[in-house]
Design a protein around this motif. Structure first.
Motif: not given
Length: 268
Positions: A150-156
């Motif tokens: 997910d986008d938030a996971e990639s950022e994390y």
């Protein structure tokens, strides 16, 4: 020291329509484990309540964590914990997180959502984030074969210090071994969500993702880790066969993975 198998047929952490089949998958694997070395953690019959946490079935997930924590505390040596959904790893990894470990996360998904970011509310997509927020250093985590973020996971991942070894770099163990060496750890915990495998290899997956590993490569990678580091523990998760016949078709590749996790470590 002998390894103990701990079977935890939790389904409440899953967001899949096949969640209940995780119980069947755990039982199918249990049938091929040595009975004298196997323990079973009882899972609540009820789905459970979110209790305002933002996590579906949270009350049951908490109960399973408590029961598994108690069971692992009774063991003298390492455990191979057999799920059930990936949420089972909350207790299993925490059991050894105080030690000098690297956590190698073989999984198509990073499981790094928070309750605020998750679209499903399913704990199995939050368990690694939970472990990190409860004290596991992010720079001790190595994602291996992960390919659906997910986008938030990639950022994390980009900001946390987590290492990621994609499928394309896993044709040999070199990149994975180097990533674990870079953590400085003296032991490894190996998490295997079976969806790290390509769907051509195994059909009993709740969330299959294309372009995964084949069973032989996964066994080789695990073997390379076992050759280099003592095993603090391991988890094998997310087997959701459609039927007993389908389970039988998938078990050879699963048993090959178990064999790689449990093979005697070579003498120093």
């Amino acid at each position: 020291m002998a390894l103990t198998f701990v079977v935890v047929p939790q389904w409440q952490g899953s967001g899949s329509s096949r969640a209940m089949q995780l119980v069947d998958g755990a039982e199918a694997i249990r049938g091929d484990l040595p009975s004298t070395a196997t323990r079973v953690v009882e899972v609540p019959l009820e789905a459970g309540d979110g209790e305002g946490s933002g996590i579906e079935r949270w009350s049951s997930v908490r109960v399973v964590r408590e029961r598994l924590t108690d069971q692992l505390a009774r063991l003298d040596g390492p455990a191979l914990t057999v799920g059930g959904d990936c949420g089972v790893e909350w207790a299993a990894v925490e059991h050894v997180a105080h030690r000098d470990i690297a956590l190698v996360w073989f999984d198509a998904h990073p499981d790094l959502n928070s309750p605020a970011e998750s679209t499903s509310g399913a704990f199995h997509g939050m368990v690694l984030r939970t472990l990190i927020e409860r004290g596991l250093p992010a720079d001790r985590v190595v994602l291996a074969g992960t390919r659906s973020f997910d986008d938030a996971e990639s950022e994390y991942v980009a900001t946390s210090g987590i290492r990621h070894v994609p499928v394309s770099d896993l044709t040999t163990p070199d990149a994975l071994v180097a990533a674990v060496e870079a953590t400085g750890a003296r032991e490894v915990y190996v998490h295997v969500d079976l969806d790290v495998l390509d769907p051509e290899e195994i059909t009993g997956l709740s969330h299959p993702e294309p372009f995964g590993l084949d069973g032989s490569t996964l066994a080789t990678l695990i073997g390379a880790l076992r050759d280099r580091w003592p095993l603090a523990g391991a988890g094998l998760m997310e087997f959701a066969p459609a039927s007993p016949a389908a389970a039988n078709d998938d078990l050879p590749v699963i048993l090959r993975v178990i064999g790689a996790l449990t093979a005697p470590r070579p003498a120093p």
